[in-house]
Design an enzyme around this catalytic site. Sequence first.
Site, mmCIF file in Angstrom:
data_model
loop_
_atom_site.group_PDB
_atom_site.id
_atom_site.type_symbol
_atom_site.label_atom_id
_atom_site.label_comp_id
_atom_site.label_asym_id
_atom_site.label_seq_id
_atom_site.Cartn_x
_atom_site.Cartn_y
_atom_site.Cartn_z
ATOM 1 C CG HIS A 34 5.705 -10.965 -0.489
ATOM 2 N ND1 HIS A 34 7.030 -10.607 -0.351
ATOM 3 C CD2 HIS A 34 5.723 -12.290 -0.763
ATOM 4 C CE1 HIS A 34 7.797 -11.673 -0.537
ATOM 5 N NE2 HIS A 34 7.014 -12.719 -0.777
ATOM 6 C CD GLU A 74 7.242 -6.935 -2.644
ATOM 7 O OE1 GLU A 74 7.699 -5.785 -2.745
ATOM 8 O OE2 GLU A 74 7.246 -7.577 -1.557
ATOM 9 C CG HIS A 134 13.085 -5.143 4.420
ATOM 10 N ND1 HIS A 134 12.223 -6.202 4.275
ATOM 11 C CD2 HIS A 134 13.618 -5.273 5.663
ATOM 12 C CE1 HIS A 134 12.242 -6.961 5.361
ATOM 13 N NE2 HIS A 134 13.066 -6.409 6.226
#
Length: 261
Positions: A43, A78, A212
């Site tokens: 990410h 991401e 997450h």
Amino acid sequence: MTALSINLNKVALLRNARGGHAPSVTDAAETVLGAGADGITVHPRPDQRHIRPDDVLALARLLESRSASRSDVEFNIEGNPFAGPRDNGYPGFDALIERARPQQATLVPDGDNQLTSDHGFDLRGDNEALIGKIRRYQGLGARVSLFMDPDLEQITLAREIGADRIELFTGPFAEAVAEFGIDHPRSHASLASYQAAARHAVELGLGVNAGHDLDVDNLPLFRRIAEVSEVSIGHALIARALDDGLIATVRAFRRALDGES
């Protein structure tokens, strides 16, 4: 079997704290793949606090070189699709997808200064710009997943605007298990909301990912959602690896995901 994608952001964060090249993000990728991970997630954020553009391209080259022996290894990038170029060398999310050509682009509605992703897209309103991004990345060969809360209405909208998958934001589920325990009714109520969301997504023709704060303590419960095709795990795995080592930790997460003791 649910795929396990390892997020390497925290490896890059440790390297950046000191400068230089250690620990190596590409070496970590080789290690986790050798230990049983199915893919690599990064990410990259515009402030370049951890994964940097050169890491993204190095990982793309590494995974391409492995494709002859493991064609199932997936690269997942991401980020916020509206994050444009910055003066610090960040080229913009569009450019990263175009240069790296990942198998999956996971779009996340986070801001420049956001510490971590903590909510899904709100798709009520004008989505024309987002639709354009989805089509662009699909045209570059990427499956597009949208980071979403377990909200049935929002998931329906994700399908309507052309997403291929959703990634369920599992922070609230992880918090419930951490606070009340894996057997508590509140933890199971949280799980039920994710089960309903995943089933709804599949009925609409969407694939389902999740991520997450999933860890070896809550995965034995979360893995009951058979519709989940992939989980992306970073912080919890790297934190545990400081005690147990990276190879042993990846194998422990794999066992937890597979329901093995």
